[in-house]
Motif scaffolding. Structure first.
Motif, short mmCIF file in Angstrom:
data_model
loop_
_atom_site.label_atom_id
_atom_site.label_comp_id
_atom_site.label_asym_id
_atom_site.label_seq_id
_atom_site.Cartn_x
_atom_site.Cartn_y
_atom_site.Cartn_z
N UNK A 224 0.82 -1.20 0.00
CA UNK A 224 0.00 0.00 0.00
C UNK A 224 0.86 1.25 0.00
N UNK A 225 1.71 1.40 -1.03
CA UNK A 225 2.63 2.54 -1.06
C UNK A 225 1.85 3.85 -1.20
N UNK A 226 2.18 4.88 -0.41
CA UNK A 226 1.50 6.18 -0.51
C UNK A 226 2.10 7.03 -1.64
N UNK A 227 1.70 6.73 -2.87
CA UNK A 227 2.24 7.48 -4.00
C UNK A 227 1.93 8.97 -3.88
N UNK A 228 0.81 9.29 -3.26
CA UNK A 228 0.43 10.69 -3.03
C UNK A 228 -0.58 10.70 -1.88
N UNK A 229 -0.77 11.84 -1.21
CA UNK A 229 -1.83 11.92 -0.20
C UNK A 229 -3.20 11.76 -0.87
N UNK A 230 -4.18 11.24 -0.15
CA UNK A 230 -5.52 11.12 -0.73
C UNK A 230 -6.05 12.47 -1.23
N UNK A 231 -6.63 12.44 -2.40
CA UNK A 231 -7.23 13.62 -3.04
C UNK A 231 -6.19 14.67 -3.42
N UNK A 232 -4.91 14.31 -3.42
CA UNK A 232 -3.85 15.22 -3.85
C UNK A 232 -2.92 14.50 -4.82
N UNK A 233 -3.44 14.08 -5.97
CA UNK A 233 -2.63 13.28 -6.90
C UNK A 233 -1.43 14.03 -7.47
N UNK A 234 -1.42 15.34 -7.33
CA UNK A 234 -0.30 16.12 -7.85
C UNK A 234 0.91 16.08 -6.92
N UNK B 131 -6.83 1.92 -4.13
CA UNK B 131 -6.11 2.61 -3.05
C UNK B 131 -6.15 4.13 -3.28
N UNK B 132 -6.70 4.92 -2.35
CA UNK B 132 -6.75 6.37 -2.55
C UNK B 132 -5.38 7.03 -2.53
N UNK B 133 -4.35 6.29 -2.11
CA UNK B 133 -2.98 6.81 -2.15
C UNK B 133 -2.29 6.49 -3.48
N UNK B 134 -3.03 5.91 -4.41
CA UNK B 134 -2.48 5.56 -5.72
C UNK B 134 -3.26 4.42 -6.34
N UNK B 135 -4.22 4.75 -7.20
CA UNK B 135 -5.03 3.72 -7.86
C UNK B 135 -4.27 3.13 -9.04
N UNK B 136 -4.80 2.03 -9.57
CA UNK B 136 -4.14 1.42 -10.73
C UNK B 136 -4.09 2.39 -11.91
N UNK B 137 -5.17 3.14 -12.11
CA UNK B 137 -5.20 4.09 -13.24
C UNK B 137 -4.18 5.21 -13.05
N UNK B 138 -4.02 5.68 -11.82
CA UNK B 138 -3.04 6.74 -11.56
C UNK B 138 -1.62 6.24 -11.72
N UNK B 139 -1.32 5.11 -11.13
CA UNK B 139 0.05 4.59 -11.15
C UNK B 139 0.48 4.23 -12.56
N UNK B 140 -0.46 3.86 -13.41
CA UNK B 140 -0.14 3.51 -14.79
C UNK B 140 0.47 4.70 -15.54
N UNK B 141 0.25 5.91 -15.04
CA UNK B 141 0.77 7.11 -15.70
C UNK B 141 2.18 7.49 -15.22
N UNK B 142 2.68 6.81 -14.19
CA UNK B 142 3.98 7.16 -13.63
C UNK B 142 5.11 6.45 -14.39
N UNK B 143 6.23 7.13 -14.50
CA UNK B 143 7.43 6.51 -15.09
C UNK B 143 8.26 5.92 -13.95
N UNK B 144 8.04 4.65 -13.66
CA UNK B 144 8.73 3.99 -12.56
C UNK B 144 10.00 3.31 -13.04
N UNK B 145 10.99 3.14 -12.16
CA UNK B 145 12.24 2.48 -12.56
C UNK B 145 12.00 1.06 -13.07
N UNK B 146 12.92 0.59 -13.87
CA UNK B 146 12.76 -0.73 -14.51
C UNK B 146 12.71 -1.86 -13.49
N UNK B 147 13.35 -1.70 -12.34
CA UNK B 147 13.39 -2.77 -11.36
C UNK B 147 12.17 -2.87 -10.48
N UNK B 148 11.15 -2.03 -10.72
CA UNK B 148 9.94 -2.02 -9.89
C UNK B 148 8.90 -2.95 -10.49
N UNK B 149 8.39 -3.85 -9.66
CA UNK B 149 7.31 -4.76 -10.06
C UNK B 149 6.04 -4.37 -9.29
#
Length: 223
Positions: A129-139, A161-179
């Protein structure tokens, strides 16, 4: 199957709970911001990991230990201080390490683990459950340090997850070693809606399996 479990006080750091046998490795596991290792999620996760051959070394940050002593809530300190605390725990459990020692945690604990891995390196990361962003603050993304991650990294995340949904995370450029392992319909504590036909226990079991498999692959060099 009986579960190996041992609790003891580690030097000046505090209580350490060791659960399971390290057939696939050891995971130093931190908790989230608002609940400690006695939270039902954390207990169930540790038990599920033990069933799958991962030994967890579970600790609590000093502010959580103070909350228990004082019987009242308090906010966590600045994340930089938590990173130093996590580093002290990592160094403190070195004598218990029989092989690769992965770092990880739930939500805030996972963020702290990732910051430490970016700073000092690590054998691997398991982020629940990584907190990619605070809830309701995707920026307000918490990914500035991720380009410095050089270890195998597994993120187990609920699709809602309100800290990063599948649709939101799909837009991020994550490192190659991240699964990424997505738990269908899960939220931040991996609870799905009743209509999904699944329950939290099933998603915790799935998440624990993903972690154990990632650690086993890394231990065998098959990645």
């Amino acid at each position: 199957m009986s579960e190996f479990r041992k609790s003891f006080h580690l030097d000046a750091l505090g209580p350490l709970d060791v659960t399971g046998e390290a057939r696939h490795g050891q995971l130093l596991l931190a908790h989230g911001a608002g609940a400690g290792q006695d939270a039902m999620f954390m207990q169930r996760l540790r038990a599920a990991l033990a069933e799958r051959g991962v030994q967890t070394l579970a600790f609590e940050f000093a502010y959580m230990q103070r909350m228990r002593e004082e019987g009242r809530r308090r906010p966590p300190p600045r994340v930089e201080r938590l990173v130093d605390e996590y580093a002290a725990w990592r160094d403190g459990v070195r004598h218990l390490a029989s092989g690769p020692l992965w770092l990880g945690g739930k939500s805030m604990g996972g963020r702290v683990a990732s910051l430490l891995a970016a700073r000092d390196g690590a054998d691997g990361l398991a982020l629940c459950g990584y907190p990619f962003h605070p809830p309701r603050k995707p920026e307000s993304l918490r990914l500035d340090h991720w380009p410095s991650l050089a270890c195998p990294t597994l993120v187990v995340q609920g699709t809602r997850d309100p800290f990063g949904t599948r649709e939101e995370v799909a837009q991020y450029a994550l490192p190659a070693g991240v699964e990424l392992h997505w738990l269908e319909d899960g939220e931040h504590d991996w609870k799905p809606r009743r209509a999904s036909g699944r329950d939290q226990a099933a998603l915790i079991a799935e998440g624990a399996t993903a972690i154990a498999e990632a650690m086993a692959r890394d231990a065998s060099g098959d990645r």
